[in-house]
Design a protein around this motif. Structure first.
Motif, PDB file in Angstrom:
ATOM      1  N   PHE A  22      26.698 -26.316 -44.599  1.00 22.97           N
ATOM      2  CA  PHE A  22      25.782 -25.625 -45.237  1.00 22.97           C
ATOM      3  C   PHE A  22      24.544 -26.670 -45.531  1.00 22.97           C
ATOM      4  O   PHE A  22      23.536 -26.014 -45.417  1.00 22.97           O
ATOM      5  N   GLN A  85      24.975 -24.045 -55.274  1.00 23.87           N
ATOM      6  CA  GLN A  85      26.185 -23.537 -54.247  1.00 23.87           C
ATOM      7  C   GLN A  85      27.330 -24.584 -54.360  1.00 23.87           C
ATOM      8  O   GLN A  85      27.243 -25.576 -54.291  1.00 23.87           O
ATOM      9  N   GLN A  87      30.995 -25.837 -53.174  1.00 25.35           N
ATOM     10  CA  GLN A  87      32.097 -25.828 -52.413  1.00 25.35           C
ATOM     11  C   GLN A  87      33.104 -26.921 -52.746  1.00 25.35           C
ATOM     12  O   GLN A  87      33.688 -27.664 -52.041  1.00 25.35           O
ATOM     13  N   SER A 115      31.498 -20.807 -52.768  1.00 29.59           N
ATOM     14  CA  SER A 115      32.058 -21.073 -51.260  1.00 29.59           C
ATOM     15  C   SER A 115      33.616 -20.711 -51.179  1.00 29.59           C
ATOM     16  O   SER A 115      34.128 -21.220 -50.409  1.00 29.59           O
ATOM     17  N   HIS A 142      31.372 -16.510 -49.237  1.00 28.57           N
ATOM     18  CA  HIS A 142      32.483 -17.038 -48.458  1.00 28.57           C
ATOM     19  C   HIS A 142      31.975 -17.198 -46.836  1.00 28.57           C
ATOM     20  O   HIS A 142      31.690 -16.112 -46.325  1.00 28.57           O
ATOM     21  N   LEU A 153      28.680 -14.382 -43.464  1.00 33.58           N
ATOM     22  CA  LEU A 153      28.971 -14.780 -44.931  1.00 33.58           C
ATOM     23  C   LEU A 153      29.389 -13.703 -45.382  1.00 33.58           C
ATOM     24  O   LEU A 153      28.702 -12.461 -45.692  1.00 33.58           O
TER      25      LEU A 153
END
Length: 308
Positions: A22, A85, A87, A115, A142, A153
Motif C-alpha cells: 500500500f 489505514q 494492516q 485492511s 480489503h 479493493l
C-alpha cells in the motif's frame, strides 16, 4: 469530513507485506512522500523500509523512500492524518485496541480503513467501543495481494459506516486507478477470498484423492480459467459460453454436469493429514517463489487485458 486527494496525509499502521505494498501505491499518487507516515514497532524500522520498500516500487520512485515519515508512536503518527489505514495482525482484540488508541489521538474527521481479510468493520467498531461518530468513519478496505499491482479493493461497510465515508473512500481509490467494489452486506471472508478459497478447497480435494498433483492443478488453472478470468469473470464467461442462449443456455446444455460436480464437491478440513502431502509437493515443485517475478508477470497480464 474532508475530501481525500493527492495532498492527503496518510498513516499506515503496520509495515508487513500488505502495508509496504500500500505504501508503494500511495507514493505513486501523493504530491510529496512526507505526506506518508508508516508506524511499526519492529526494531530497525528505518533500515527495513529503506531496503524492502524499493522492491515494490518502480526504479524512478526509489529516491522517495528516505523522505517517508517513520514513527514508533501511534499517537504521533495519527495526529494530523486525513486517512488512517491499518494492516495489523488478523486479530480482533489487536484491531479493537488499535482503533481505541487511534480515535483518542486522531482528528475527528479522519477516515479509518482496515485492511483485514475477514474481520468486519461492525465487529471492530463494537469491540473497540467506538461511538457513532468514530464508527461512521470506519470501514474495511480489503485488497487482493499485492495491492500495488492488483486493482481490486473490496469496500466492506459496517453497520454504522456513513454513506459519506463510503463515497469518499470509493472516490479516493478510483482516482488512483483501483477497482473498489462496495459489498452490499458484511460476510465472513468477504467475496474475493471466498471465491478463491472455494477453488482452493476443490484443488486440495483433487490432489488428496490422487486425481492430479499440485503442479498439475496449477498448470490447468494457468492455461485455462486463469487467462480467461483476466478478461471475464465466471458469470460473463459462462454467459458467453452459452452462445445465443446466454447463461440460461449454458445451464440448459451442461447443467447436469455442473450439478454432478457440485454434489461431488470436495470436503476437506484445515489441519488434517492432507496438508503434509500437499505442502511437500508445493515445496518440491516451487521452493521459494520469486515474488517480484510473480508481480511483474501479473502486471503484464493486467496491462494486456486492459489494452486489448
Amino acid at each position: 469530513m474532508s475530501t481525500p486527494d493527492s495532498k492527503s496525509r496518510i498513516t499506515l499502521i503496520g509495515a508487513g507485506t500488505i502495508g509496504l505494498s500500500f505504501a508503494a501505491l500511495h507514493l505513486t499518487y501523493l504530491a510529496s512522500p512526507t505526506q506518508l507516515t508508516i508506524i511499526d514497532t519492529r526494531p530497525g524500522l528505518d533500515e527495513y523500509v529503506k531496503t524492502t520498500l524499493p522492491k515494490y516500487l518502480a526504479p524512478a520512485l526509489h529516491g522517495l523512500v528516505p523522505s517517508i515519515r517513520l514513527s514508533g508512536s501511534l499517537a504521533e503518527a495519527v495526529r494530523d492524518a486525513d486517512i488512517i489505514q491499518e494492516q495489523g495482525p488478523e486479530n480482533l482484540a489487536f484491531k479493537a485496541g488499535t482503533w481505541r488508541e487511534v480515535v483518542a489521538h486522531a482528528r475527528p474527521d479522519a477516515l479509518l480503513w482496515s485492511s483485514t481479510s475477514g474481520i468486519t468493520a461492525s465487529s471492530q467498531a463494537e469491540a473497540a467501543g467506538l461511538d457513532d461518530g468514530a464508527a461512521a468513519r470506519l470501514l474495511v478496505v480489503h485488497p487482493y495481494n499485492p495491492p500495488h499491482v492488483m486493482p481490486l479493493l473490496e469496500v466492506v461497510v459496517g453497520a454504522r459506516t456513513s454513506a459519506e465515508t463510503v463515497e469518499k473512500t470509493v472516490s479516493f481509490w478510483r482516482a488512483r486507478q483501483r477497482e473498489p467494489v462496495v459489498l452490499k452486506k458484511e460476510c465472513k471472508g468477504f467475496v474475493a477470498n471466498r471465491l478463491a478459497f472455494a477453488l482452493l478447497r476443490e484443488a486440495v480435494h483433487l490432489v488428496n484423492e490422487g486425481v492430479v498433483d499440485v503442479e498439475d492443478v496449477d498448470r490447468i488453472v494457468e492455461t485455462s480459467m486463469g487467462p480467461r478470468w483476466a478478461v471475464a469473470g465466471p458469470f460473463k464467461s459462462y454467459h458467453v459460453g452459452g452462445g445465443a442462449g446466454g447463461l440460461e443456455g449454458f445451464f440448459k446444455n451442461i447443467g447436469g454436469t455442473v450439478q454432478d460436480c457440485w454434489q461431488d464437491a470436495g470436503q476437506v478440513n484445515v489441519g488434517e493429514e492432507w496438508e503434509k502431502k500437499i505442502s511437500r509437493q508445493a515445496r518440491e515443485g516451487y521452493g521459494n517463489v520469486d515474488v517480484e517475478s510473480r508481480d511483474r508477470k501479473t502486471k503484464a497480464v493486467l496491462d494486456a487485458a486492459k489494452t486489448a
